[in-house]
Structures are given as C-alpha cells and as structure tokens.
Design a protein around this motif. Structure first.
Motif, mmCIF file in Angstrom:
data_model
loop_
_atom_site.group_PDB
_atom_site.id
_atom_site.type_symbol
_atom_site.label_atom_id
_atom_site.label_comp_id
_atom_site.label_asym_id
_atom_site.label_seq_id
_atom_site.Cartn_x
_atom_site.Cartn_y
_atom_site.Cartn_z
ATOM 1 N N LYS A 1 -6.658 2.846 -16.560
ATOM 2 C CA LYS A 1 -6.395 4.220 -16.114
ATOM 3 C C LYS A 1 -5.681 5.015 -17.211
ATOM 4 N N LYS A 2 -4.696 4.386 -17.851
ATOM 5 C CA LYS A 2 -3.943 5.050 -18.906
ATOM 6 C C LYS A 2 -4.825 5.391 -20.091
ATOM 7 N N SER A 3 -5.863 4.567 -20.337
ATOM 8 C CA SER A 3 -6.766 4.811 -21.459
ATOM 9 C C SER A 3 -7.686 6.004 -21.223
ATOM 10 N N GLY A 4 -7.810 6.395 -19.956
ATOM 11 C CA GLY A 4 -8.683 7.522 -19.636
ATOM 12 C C GLY A 4 -10.053 7.115 -19.135
ATOM 13 N N ILE A 5 -10.333 5.822 -19.059
ATOM 14 C CA ILE A 5 -11.612 5.352 -18.518
ATOM 15 C C ILE A 5 -11.598 5.512 -17.003
ATOM 16 N N ASN A 6 -12.674 6.044 -16.462
ATOM 17 C CA ASN A 6 -12.790 6.164 -15.013
ATOM 18 C C ASN A 6 -12.906 4.782 -14.377
ATOM 19 N N ILE A 7 -12.248 4.610 -13.233
ATOM 20 C CA ILE A 7 -12.216 3.297 -12.605
ATOM 21 C C ILE A 7 -12.136 3.456 -11.099
ATOM 22 N N GLY A 8 -12.830 2.576 -10.383
ATOM 23 C CA GLY A 8 -12.793 2.566 -8.926
ATOM 24 C C GLY A 8 -12.810 1.138 -8.408
ATOM 25 N N LEU A 9 -12.474 0.966 -7.141
ATOM 26 C CA LEU A 9 -12.408 -0.344 -6.518
ATOM 27 C C LEU A 9 -13.600 -0.553 -5.592
ATOM 28 N N ASN A 10 -14.158 -1.758 -5.613
ATOM 29 C CA ASN A 10 -15.197 -2.167 -4.671
ATOM 30 C C ASN A 10 -14.650 -3.310 -3.821
ATOM 31 N N THR A 11 -14.627 -3.142 -2.508
ATOM 32 C CA THR A 11 -14.124 -4.177 -1.610
ATOM 33 C C THR A 11 -15.214 -4.587 -0.634
ATOM 34 N N VAL A 12 -15.602 -5.860 -0.695
ATOM 35 C CA VAL A 12 -16.535 -6.414 0.286
ATOM 36 C C VAL A 12 -15.725 -6.854 1.503
ATOM 37 N N ILE A 13 -16.053 -6.309 2.663
ATOM 38 C CA ILE A 13 -15.331 -6.633 3.895
ATOM 39 C C ILE A 13 -15.881 -7.944 4.438
ATOM 40 N N GLN A 14 -15.039 -8.992 4.405
ATOM 41 C CA GLN A 14 -15.497 -10.338 4.704
ATOM 42 C C GLN A 14 -15.197 -10.797 6.130
ATOM 43 N N SER A 15 -14.410 -10.015 6.870
ATOM 44 C CA SER A 15 -14.047 -10.396 8.231
ATOM 45 C C SER A 15 -13.472 -9.176 8.937
ATOM 46 N N PRO A 16 -13.339 -9.222 10.259
ATOM 47 C CA PRO A 16 -12.721 -8.111 10.984
ATOM 48 C C PRO A 16 -11.197 -8.134 10.900
ATOM 49 N N ASP A 17 -10.682 -8.396 9.694
ATOM 50 C CA ASP A 17 -9.240 -8.347 9.440
ATOM 51 C C ASP A 17 -8.916 -6.927 8.983
ATOM 52 N N TYR A 18 -8.768 -6.028 9.942
ATOM 53 C CA TYR A 18 -8.668 -4.617 9.613
ATOM 54 C C TYR A 18 -7.335 -4.260 8.971
ATOM 55 N N LEU A 19 -6.313 -5.090 9.166
ATOM 56 C CA LEU A 19 -5.030 -4.833 8.511
ATOM 57 C C LEU A 19 -5.174 -4.949 6.998
ATOM 58 N N SER A 20 -5.940 -5.941 6.532
ATOM 59 C CA SER A 20 -6.131 -6.106 5.084
ATOM 60 C C SER A 20 -6.901 -4.932 4.510
ATOM 61 N N ILE A 21 -7.861 -4.396 5.282
ATOM 62 C CA ILE A 21 -8.613 -3.234 4.817
ATOM 63 C C ILE A 21 -7.711 -2.004 4.767
ATOM 64 N N GLU A 22 -6.860 -1.862 5.775
ATOM 65 C CA GLU A 22 -5.926 -0.730 5.799
ATOM 66 C C GLU A 22 -4.978 -0.793 4.602
ATOM 67 N N ASN A 23 -4.576 -2.011 4.218
ATOM 68 C CA ASN A 23 -3.683 -2.173 3.064
ATOM 69 C C ASN A 23 -4.389 -1.799 1.763
ATOM 70 N N ILE A 24 -5.668 -2.138 1.650
ATOM 71 C CA ILE A 24 -6.420 -1.774 0.451
ATOM 72 C C ILE A 24 -6.614 -0.260 0.384
ATOM 73 N N ILE A 25 -6.902 0.361 1.518
ATOM 74 C CA ILE A 25 -7.039 1.816 1.554
ATOM 75 C C ILE A 25 -5.732 2.463 1.104
ATOM 76 N N ARG A 26 -4.604 1.934 1.577
ATOM 77 C CA ARG A 26 -3.302 2.479 1.195
ATOM 78 C C ARG A 26 -3.061 2.299 -0.303
ATOM 79 N N PHE A 27 -3.406 1.120 -0.843
ATOM 80 C CA PHE A 27 -3.244 0.861 -2.278
ATOM 81 C C PHE A 27 -4.099 1.831 -3.099
#
Length: 293
Positions: free
Chosen positions: A142-168
């Motif tokens: 990010k500091k270098s200026g290169i565009n970057i994004g996250l890809n998350t494969v949802i592996q289970s109905p553990d919605y708390l972990s998904i909510e934490n990734i969204i927050r991050f």
C-alpha cells in the motif's frame, strides 16, 4: 479478423502453490499432475499476438504466480505491451521488497488470498501461511502505491469471521471480494446472512448483473468497496456466466472456459497469430456456454 468474443484473459503461469488451502480448486486445473511453469518466451509471443485485441483485463494466477521466477518480467511485459487492466491473484507470501520496487512502476493490482483475520484460522486454512507476515506485506505494498485488494473464500457459515474481515478491510481502506466456496453445501445461501452486515455501513449498492453485488461501505474517515460474487456456478446459470467473458490459459497453453470444464484445446503459438485468434474466438466463453455447461 474480428475481435475475439471474450474480454478477460486469466493467465495461469504455474499450477504449483506453497499454500494448502482445503477449498482451493486451483482454477479448475487437473489435480495430481506434475508441476509446470509457463515459458516466458511463449508468454511474450501470446501477448504480442493479443496486443491489438479488445481485452479489458489480464489476470495473472496459478497456483501461486510468485513461484514463477519470471513473474515480474511477465507482468512488466504485459504492462508495456497491453493497454488493458492488469491484476495478479497471489497469496503474497513470497514477494520480495525488490519485486515490489519494480512492480510499483506498473499498473498491476494485487488480489490477495486472505481467508481469515484470526492467526490460528489463517494458519489452519493455508497450511503454511503466516497472517502477520502477510499483513506487513500488505502495508508495504500500500505504501508503495500499488493497488491492492483482499479476496476471501467463505468456507463455512461462520459469519463472525466474515464480519471481522469486513471490519479489517474497512479499517485499512482495502477493497474486499467475498466468494462463497463453490460446491460447499449451503454456500449459495451465505449472501442472505452477509448482506445485512454490509448494509448497515453501506452508502451505495449496485447489482452488477454478472453475479456480483457491490457495496460501498463507510465508517468514520474510512471507506472501501465490498464485492460479493454470487457465483452462477451454483445454479449452472449460463446466461449470467456469459457476462464474465473470461477464458483461462493454463501453464501448458491449454484453454479452459470454466473451472467446471476440462481444458481440451491446445494452443500452438507456432501456428501464428491468425490461427491463435481463430482458436480463441471459437473457444470463447460466450460460445462455449451457449451450448451449456
């Protein structure tokens, strides 16, 4: 020669990976085969043949593309000879500071495989990955200026972990792509639980009509986008799948129009540009999917 029917090219430079993610379909490549790497000279020839075609994006993938010793040269060559967007799907574990320094001069965007924000779950999911090492590299990129994004494969109905990734993602202003695991029982229903998480901080929403739902979310001074890929693979939805317009070129230069289909057409670059474009045009995603998956 008319333009080819698809407009996105996914180049799989290797089928080898240093992660051992249980959900990984390895882009649909045949399992149990020997590891292979795409030839840089053949890659250059492919780009030279395609540089006047109407392609919207080239996406480098694998396997883990940074296991290929010439991946930086490949990205730079595409950057110099193509006008389209350039992206790279990587787990980011192998990239060096020197490579980052070179690539910051290109228009490449990194799409980072990022399954969990929990150290324990991240390690368990990837087999060899170190969460904090990846977070450090994200900050450097990010500091270098290169565009970057996250890809998350949802592996289970553990919605708390998904909510934490969204927050991050939101706290770090990182675009996030959520992809329900193909073939996982009940994964076609995940969207109904995740949608309320996004809507509570959403400032805008769009259904892109390709199986993708996009939210812009905001909290305080932080804002980012979240793309939820409601995969047409779940429903064998051929009409929606056509909108992706993507074709994969495997390390051995076989073509694959869909991760659920085998690659059974071999490109021979020595035959020249005209034959290459004929083969690609005939094997484009639109024409293949029109006949059914």
């Amino acid at each position: 020669m008319k333009s080819i029917k698809w407009n996105k090219l996914r180049i799989l430079v290797t089928n080898k990976c240093n992660y051992q993610c249980p959900f990984c379909h390895n882009e649909g490549q045949e399992k149990g085969v020997k590891f292979s790497m795409m030839s840089f000279d053949s890659f250059k020839m492919l780009i030279d043949f395609l540089n006047d075609q109407q392609i919207s994006e080239i996406n480098f993938s694998g396997g883990e593309p940074f296991l290929h010793k010439e991946i930086v040269k490949m990205i730079c060559y595409a950057d110099q000879h193509m006008k389209c967007d350039i992206s790279c799907a990587t787990n980011l574990s192998l990239i060096t500071d020197e490579q980052i320094d070179i690539l910051k001069g290109t228009r490449v965007k990194f799409n980072i495989q990022f399954p969990f924000i929990s150290e324990k779950e991240f390690s368990k999911s990837t087999g060899t990955g170190n969460l904090y090492n990846i977070i450090d590299k994200i900050k450097i990129i990010k500091k270098s200026g290169i565009n970057i994004g996250l890809n998350t494969v949802i592996q289970s109905p553990d919605y708390l972990s998904i909510e934490n990734i969204i927050r991050f993602a939101l706290e770090n202003d990182l675009p996030l792509k959520l992809l329900p695991q193909i073939g996982l029982k009940g994964s076609n229903q995940f969207v109904y639980n995740i949608r309320p998480m996004l809507e509570k901080n959403a400032v805008s929403f769009i259904d892109k009509g390709t199986g993708a739902l996009k939210w812009i979310i905001q909290s305080g001074d932080h804002q980012t986008s979240v793309l939820y890929i409601d995969s047409p693979c779940f429903r064998r939805d051929i009409k929606t799948c056509r909108n992706y317009g993507e074709i994969r070129v495997l390390p051995d230069f076989k073509l694959q129009s869909c991760i659920l289909k085998e690659a059974n057409v071999q490109l021979n670059l020595d035959e020249g540009k005209v034959m290459l474009l004929i083969n690609l045009k005939d094997y484009g995603t639109t024409s293949i999917n029109a006949k059914g998956v």
